[in-house]
Design a protein around this motif. Sequence first.
Motif, PDB file in Angstrom:
ATOM      1  N   VAL A   1       0.824  -1.215   0.000  1.00  0.00           N
ATOM      2  CA  VAL A   1       0.000   0.000   0.000  1.00  0.00           C
ATOM      3  C   VAL A   1       0.860   1.269   0.000  1.00  0.00           C
ATOM      4  N   PRO A   2       1.868   1.392   0.882  1.00  0.00           N
ATOM      5  CA  PRO A   2       2.704   2.598   0.816  1.00  0.00           C
ATOM      6  C   PRO A   2       3.483   2.720  -0.490  1.00  0.00           C
ATOM      7  N   LEU A   3       3.935   1.589  -1.037  1.00  0.00           N
ATOM      8  CA  LEU A   3       4.661   1.652  -2.305  1.00  0.00           C
ATOM      9  C   LEU A   3       3.762   2.164  -3.423  1.00  0.00           C
ATOM     10  N   MET A   4       2.542   1.652  -3.499  1.00  0.00           N
ATOM     11  CA  MET A   4       1.620   2.114  -4.535  1.00  0.00           C
ATOM     12  C   MET A   4       1.227   3.577  -4.335  1.00  0.00           C
TER      13      MET A   4
ATOM     14  N   VAL B   1      12.642   3.345  -6.007  1.00  0.00           N
ATOM     15  CA  VAL B   1      11.547   2.637  -5.353  1.00  0.00           C
ATOM     16  C   VAL B   1      11.576   2.835  -3.846  1.00  0.00           C
ATOM     17  N   TRP B   2      12.765   2.831  -3.222  1.00  0.00           N
ATOM     18  CA  TRP B   2      12.836   3.002  -1.756  1.00  0.00           C
ATOM     19  C   TRP B   2      12.358   4.384  -1.339  1.00  0.00           C
ATOM     20  N   GLN B   3      12.701   5.397  -2.136  1.00  0.00           N
ATOM     21  CA  GLN B   3      12.227   6.746  -1.825  1.00  0.00           C
ATOM     22  C   GLN B   3      10.712   6.835  -1.984  1.00  0.00           C
TER      23      GLN B   3
ATOM     24  N   LEU C   1       8.105   7.767   1.016  1.00  0.00           N
ATOM     25  CA  LEU C   1       7.099   8.823   0.889  1.00  0.00           C
ATOM     26  C   LEU C   1       5.697   8.259   1.004  1.00  0.00           C
ATOM     27  N   GLY C   2       5.485   7.059   0.475  1.00  0.00           N
ATOM     28  CA  GLY C   2       4.193   6.410   0.592  1.00  0.00           C
ATOM     29  C   GLY C   2       3.845   6.089   2.035  1.00  0.00           C
ATOM     30  N   VAL C   3       4.837   5.685   2.840  1.00  0.00           N
ATOM     31  CA  VAL C   3       4.598   5.438   4.263  1.00  0.00           C
ATOM     32  C   VAL C   3       4.151   6.720   4.941  1.00  0.00           C
ATOM     33  N   LEU C   4       4.830   7.809   4.636  1.00  0.00           N
ATOM     34  CA  LEU C   4       4.474   9.100   5.226  1.00  0.00           C
ATOM     35  C   LEU C   4       3.050   9.506   4.852  1.00  0.00           C
ATOM     36  N   TYR C   5       2.724   9.421   3.575  1.00  0.00           N
ATOM     37  CA  TYR C   5       1.395   9.839   3.139  1.00  0.00           C
ATOM     38  C   TYR C   5       0.304   8.855   3.568  1.00  0.00           C
TER      39      TYR C   5
END
Length: 126
Positions: free
Chosen positions: A54-57, A82-84, A88-92
Amino acid sequence: MYEGMYVCWAVGRGGALAAGWARGGRAALLARAALWARRAARAALAALALLGLVPLMFGLLLELVLVIPLRVPLEQSPVLFVWQDWALGVLYTKIVCALTMMGPDWTMRRAIEKAYRDGIREMDLK
């Protein structure tokens, strides 16, 4: 110093659980092991989806829709990190979850509250 005490406590607790399960016989022990293996598999699947996919997407969506059109000229091809994007996906994702929990009572909020309330033992992946 305290780490040794935690290890001693864990070994003692594990031994007490094993002794209690051993009284039921081999069939009960295997049934209990199968139950915990299913729970561990469900928890691993949920963790992989909620902490990885989910955070990656979400991060890739943000990168592809907002950042790349503004940052990369049309003559160049974008490079995705991809790691960045995942970070950012984790944050959002955390921001969206916080906004969901602060908002009105709707299906998504009830689903998050139910997952938190049920915990790992009563996890419902539906």
